[in-house]
Design an enzyme around this catalytic site. Structure first.
Site, PDB file in Angstrom:
ATOM      1  N   LYS A  66      52.121  40.357  38.685  1.00 34.04           N
ATOM      2  CA  LYS A  66      50.812  40.570  39.481  1.00 34.04           C
ATOM      3  C   LYS A  66      50.355  38.771  39.439  1.00 34.04           C
ATOM      4  O   LYS A  66      49.974  38.184  38.591  1.00 34.04           O
ATOM      5  CB  LYS A  66      49.682  41.506  38.492  1.00 34.04           C
ATOM      6  CG  LYS A  66      48.357  41.307  39.314  1.00 34.04           C
ATOM      7  CD  LYS A  66      48.119  41.917  40.563  1.00 34.04           C
ATOM      8  CE  LYS A  66      46.882  41.969  40.992  1.00 34.04           C
ATOM      9  NZ  LYS A  66      45.980  43.166  40.196  1.00 34.04           N
ATOM     10  N   ILE A  67      50.341  38.441  40.916  1.00 31.71           N
ATOM     11  CA  ILE A  67      49.866  36.968  41.065  1.00 31.71           C
ATOM     12  C   ILE A  67      48.676  37.083  42.096  1.00 31.71           C
ATOM     13  O   ILE A  67      48.439  38.288  42.831  1.00 31.71           O
ATOM     14  CB  ILE A  67      50.778  36.171  41.537  1.00 31.71           C
ATOM     15  CG1 ILE A  67      51.428  36.631  42.781  1.00 31.71           C
ATOM     16  CG2 ILE A  67      51.836  36.107  40.273  1.00 31.71           C
ATOM     17  CD1 ILE A  67      52.619  35.519  43.236  1.00 31.71           C
ATOM     18  N   SER A  68      48.123  35.984  42.447  1.00 30.61           N
ATOM     19  CA  SER A  68      47.089  35.947  43.419  1.00 30.61           C
ATOM     20  C   SER A  68      47.906  35.745  44.840  1.00 30.61           C
ATOM     21  O   SER A  68      48.952  35.194  44.882  1.00 30.61           O
ATOM     22  CB  SER A  68      46.146  34.681  43.392  1.00 30.61           C
ATOM     23  OG  SER A  68      45.545  34.401  44.279  1.00 30.61           O
ATOM     24  N   THR A 103      42.973  33.773  45.583  1.00 29.12           N
ATOM     25  CA  THR A 103      42.348  33.966  46.962  1.00 29.12           C
ATOM     26  C   THR A 103      40.867  33.745  46.832  1.00 29.12           C
ATOM     27  O   THR A 103      40.305  33.200  47.842  1.00 29.12           O
ATOM     28  CB  THR A 103      42.467  35.430  46.988  1.00 29.12           C
ATOM     29  OG1 THR A 103      43.834  35.740  47.221  1.00 29.12           O
ATOM     30  CG2 THR A 103      42.067  35.989  48.406  1.00 29.12           C
ATOM     31  N   ALA A 104      40.271  33.693  45.565  1.00 31.69           N
ATOM     32  CA  ALA A 104      38.762  33.512  45.665  1.00 31.69           C
ATOM     33  C   ALA A 104      38.713  31.974  45.891  1.00 31.69           C
ATOM     34  O   ALA A 104      37.840  31.519  46.762  1.00 31.69           O
ATOM     35  CB  ALA A 104      38.295  33.524  44.169  1.00 31.69           C
ATOM     36  N   HIS A 155      36.397  40.107  40.119  1.00 36.86           N
ATOM     37  CA  HIS A 155      36.693  41.198  39.351  1.00 36.86           C
ATOM     38  C   HIS A 155      35.398  41.810  38.843  1.00 36.86           C
ATOM     39  O   HIS A 155      34.240  41.995  39.552  1.00 36.86           O
ATOM     40  CB  HIS A 155      37.540  40.919  38.133  1.00 36.86           C
ATOM     41  CG  HIS A 155      38.819  40.351  38.200  1.00 36.86           C
ATOM     42  ND1 HIS A 155      39.658  40.925  39.495  1.00 36.86           N
ATOM     43  CD2 HIS A 155      39.602  39.499  37.618  1.00 36.86           C
ATOM     44  CE1 HIS A 155      40.781  40.182  39.386  1.00 36.86           C
ATOM     45  NE2 HIS A 155      40.723  39.397  38.394  1.00 36.86           N
TER      46      HIS A 155
END
Length: 279
Positions: free
Chosen positions: A53-55, A111-112, A155
C-alpha cells in the site's frame, strides 16, 4: 506472499480476511505493518515485497517495477487532507497568511503533499517557507505546541483535530473536488509486475467482500492495530475510506489519478507518467 500495509483501520479492515486465511485459494500473507511514508520508500527501493500500500503520489517512481491494482486502495470524496493551524495570525483563515511560514507534512511523496503544493501554488503569494517532514501522528501536537505554524494531516486526524484545540484552514479534498469534479486519490495498492495482477485483485476483492459481509469479524484485528483510536473513530475511518472505489477504481477513479499526477508533473513535483502504465 510478502505484503506491506499500514496499521490504519481501512487497511486492516480490507486485508483482515486474507491475512487470516479466510480467502479460499489465496496464498498465505506475511504482513509488514508500516506507515505509508515507509512503504513508499520500500517500493522505491525495490526491497522484494510482493504487494504494498503506497501513496498515489509515489506511483511515478515505482511503475517500472510495480503495477497499480484496480482495488484495495483509498480513493473517495469528502476524505481529503486538512491544513490545520493553532490560531493567532492564521486564525483569520486567510491562505495568504501562510506566506513564509513553517508547514509540517507527513511525507513529500504523499497525495496530501501534492494537493497542498497544487493548492498553495495558486493561493499562497510567494509560497510557504520551510516544509518540515514528520510522522503524521506528531504533526498535531507540534502545531498545538507552536513548534510549527501549520500542519497537513491525514487519516483519523480529521476526526480528532478539534481535541487538540486546532482550526482547519482548508480542506484540500474539498478544494480538489470543487476544482476538478473528481474524487481524491489517496492510497494505492501495487503488486510486482511479474505476478498475476488479476489473481491478486480477486483475492483482495474477496477479502473486502468478507469484511463487508461480516463487519464484526475484523473488529479485534482493526482495534488491535489502532490502539490510540476509539472504536467509534475507527468505524468512522473505515466508513470514510473503504467505499466503492476500494472494490474497483472505475473510470472516474482512473481519471482522478491521471489528473493528479498530470497536474503534479506540470508543477515539477513528480516525473511524468504514461497513462497506459496505470491500467
Amino acid at each position: 506472499m510478502n505484503i506491506a500495509y499500514s496499521p490504519c483501520p481501512n487497511d486492516t479492515f480490507v486485508f483482515h480476511a486474507w491475512a487470516h486465511g479466510l480467502v479460499p485459494g489465496a496464498p498465505k500473507l506475511n504482513v509488514t505493518y508500516a506507515d505509508i511514508d515507509v512503504t513508499n520508500g520500500l517500493a522505491a527501493e525495490g526491497t522484494g515485497l510482493d504487494i504494498l500500500k503506497i501513496s498515489y503520489a509515489a506511483l511515478p517512481w515505482v511503475l517500472d517495477r510495480y503495477a497499480l491494482l484496480p482495488c484495495g486502495g483509498a480513493l473517495g470524496r469528502g476524505c481529503g487532507p486538512l491544513l490545520l493551524t493553532k490560531g493567532g495570525p492564521l486564525d483569520a483563515k486567510s491562505p495568504a497568511a501562510l506566506s513564509g511560514r513553517r508547514v509540517a507534512v507527513p511525507s513529500e511523496r504523499s497525495t496530501a503533499y501534492l494537493l497542498f503544493r497544487l493548492w498553495a501554488a495558486s493561493h499562497v503569494p510567494g509560497g510557504v517557507g520551510e516544509i518540515v517532514v514528520m510522522p503524521f501522528n506528531e504533526i498535531m501536537p507540534a502545531v498545538r505546541d507552536g513548534k510549527i505554524n501549520a500542519g497537513l494531516v491525514i487519516h483519523e486526524a480529521r476526526f480528532t483535530y478539534a481535541s487538540y484545540g486546532l482550526h482547519m484552514l482548508v480542506d484540500l479534498g474539498s478544494w480538489w473536488e470543487s476544482d476538478t469534479g473528481l474524487p481524491i486519490p489517496l492510497g494505492a495498492i501495487v503488486a510486482r509486475r511479474d505476478l498475476d495482477a488479476d489473481a491478486i485483485s480477486g483475492w483482495i476483492r474477496s477479502s473486502l467482500r468478507h469484511a463487508w459481509d461480516n463487519p464484526q469479524a475484523s473488529r479485534e484485528y482493526v482495534l488491535g492495530h489502532a490502539q490510540e483510536l476509539s472504536p467509534q473513530v475507527a468505524k468512522s475511518h473505515i466508513d470514510l475510506y473503504v467505499n466503492d472505489f476500494t472494490m474497483d477504481l472505475g473510470d472516474s477513479g482512473y481519471a482522478a489519478i491521471t489528473a493528479l499526477l498530470g497536474r503534479a508533473a506540470a508543477e515539477g513535483l513528480v516525473p511524468s507518467v504514461d497513462p497506459a502504465l496505470l491500467r
